[in-house]
Design a protein around this motif. Structure first.
Motif, mmCIF file in Angstrom:
data_model
loop_
_atom_site.group_PDB
_atom_site.id
_atom_site.type_symbol
_atom_site.label_atom_id
_atom_site.label_comp_id
_atom_site.label_asym_id
_atom_site.label_seq_id
_atom_site.Cartn_x
_atom_site.Cartn_y
_atom_site.Cartn_z
ATOM 1 N N VAL A 69 -43.845 18.636 5.630
ATOM 2 C CA VAL A 69 -44.673 19.559 4.844
ATOM 3 C C VAL A 69 -44.664 20.942 5.492
ATOM 4 N N LYS A 70 -44.883 20.979 6.787
ATOM 5 C CA LYS A 70 -44.909 22.279 7.477
ATOM 6 C C LYS A 70 -43.531 22.944 7.428
ATOM 7 N N LYS A 71 -42.482 22.180 7.685
ATOM 8 C CA LYS A 71 -41.120 22.732 7.689
ATOM 9 C C LYS A 71 -40.764 23.313 6.326
ATOM 10 N N ARG A 72 -40.976 22.518 5.276
ATOM 11 C CA ARG A 72 -40.618 22.979 3.927
ATOM 12 C C ARG A 72 -41.478 24.177 3.510
ATOM 13 N N ARG A 73 -42.751 24.141 3.858
ATOM 14 C CA ARG A 73 -43.649 25.250 3.512
ATOM 15 C C ARG A 73 -43.149 26.548 4.150
ATOM 16 N N LYS A 114 -47.371 15.522 -5.837
ATOM 17 C CA LYS A 114 -47.464 16.962 -6.112
ATOM 18 C C LYS A 114 -46.878 17.768 -4.954
ATOM 19 N N LEU A 115 -47.164 17.354 -3.715
ATOM 20 C CA LEU A 115 -46.582 18.024 -2.547
ATOM 21 C C LEU A 115 -45.062 17.958 -2.589
ATOM 22 N N ALA A 116 -44.539 16.775 -2.908
ATOM 23 C CA ALA A 116 -43.087 16.592 -2.969
ATOM 24 C C ALA A 116 -42.477 17.478 -4.046
ATOM 25 N N GLN A 117 -43.163 17.601 -5.162
ATOM 26 C CA GLN A 117 -42.665 18.427 -6.257
ATOM 27 C C GLN A 117 -42.668 19.907 -5.868
ATOM 28 N N GLN A 120 -46.763 9.185 8.991
ATOM 29 C CA GLN A 120 -47.636 10.355 8.943
ATOM 30 C C GLN A 120 -47.015 11.501 9.737
ATOM 31 N N GLU A 121 -46.338 11.172 10.827
ATOM 32 C CA GLU A 121 -45.686 12.200 11.638
ATOM 33 C C GLU A 121 -44.578 12.894 10.843
ATOM 34 N N MET A 122 -43.757 12.103 10.149
ATOM 35 C CA MET A 122 -42.681 12.684 9.351
ATOM 36 C C MET A 122 -43.249 13.533 8.226
ATOM 37 N N LEU A 123 -44.315 13.073 7.593
ATOM 38 C CA LEU A 123 -44.956 13.833 6.522
ATOM 39 C C LEU A 123 -45.443 15.180 7.044
ATOM 40 N N ALA A 124 -46.145 15.152 8.173
ATOM 41 C CA ALA A 124 -46.688 16.393 8.739
ATOM 42 C C ALA A 124 -45.573 17.389 9.045
ATOM 43 N N LYS A 125 -44.532 16.916 9.689
ATOM 44 C CA LYS A 125 -43.424 17.807 10.054
ATOM 45 C C LYS A 125 -42.705 18.346 8.810
ATOM 46 N N GLU A 182 -50.707 18.689 7.963
ATOM 47 C CA GLU A 182 -49.750 19.205 8.938
ATOM 48 C C GLU A 182 -50.117 18.845 10.371
ATOM 49 N N ARG A 183 -51.389 18.544 10.631
ATOM 50 C CA ARG A 183 -51.832 18.138 11.972
ATOM 51 C C ARG A 183 -51.949 16.621 12.109
ATOM 52 N N GLN A 184 -51.476 15.888 11.109
ATOM 53 C CA GLN A 184 -51.523 14.421 11.090
ATOM 54 C C GLN A 184 -52.957 13.895 11.118
#
Length: 117
Positions: free
Chosen positions: A13-17, A55-58, A6-11, A42-44
């Protein structure tokens, strides 16, 4: 076993955004995920469903497999060569023996309390 971080996902998503110059609202519109949920990701505080994650990954152009961590711990064996142990190795051996003795005492006490042999 691999688990979604979840930590990697949050970081990520925010980074790529931010790299793509997108607001949470823009990501929301393209992924059809509520803007508040994007913030929670983004806040986990929220893990998206599989379709939402896809969809987020795409939209944010990342690989889902990068979000998984391997939580299996390899078994480590240490071979002691002769009696030339470092002080750290000797401390580890001493601690191991102390733990084994403590377990043996617990077993003996339990047997005595339950009148077992």
């Amino acid at each position: 076993m691999k688990q979604l971080s979840q930590e990697m996902l949050a970081k990520l998503v925010k980074k790529r955004r931010l790299e793509m110059g997108m607001t949470q609202e823009m990501v929301s519109e393209q992924t059809e995920i509520n803007r508040l949920m994007i913030g929670r990701i983004e806040r986990q505080e929220y893990i998206p469903s599989i379709p939402q994650l896809e969809k987020l990954a795409q939209v944010l152009n990342f690989d889902i497999s990068d979000l998984f961590e391997d939580h299996t711990k390899p078994t480590v064996y240490t071979a002691f060569r002769g009696s030339n142990l470092t002080s750290q190795e000797q401390d580890g051996v001493d601690h191991l023996f102390e733990m084994m003795l403590a377990v043996k005492k617990q077993i003996m006490l339990r047997r005595a309390m339950h009148h077992e042999k």
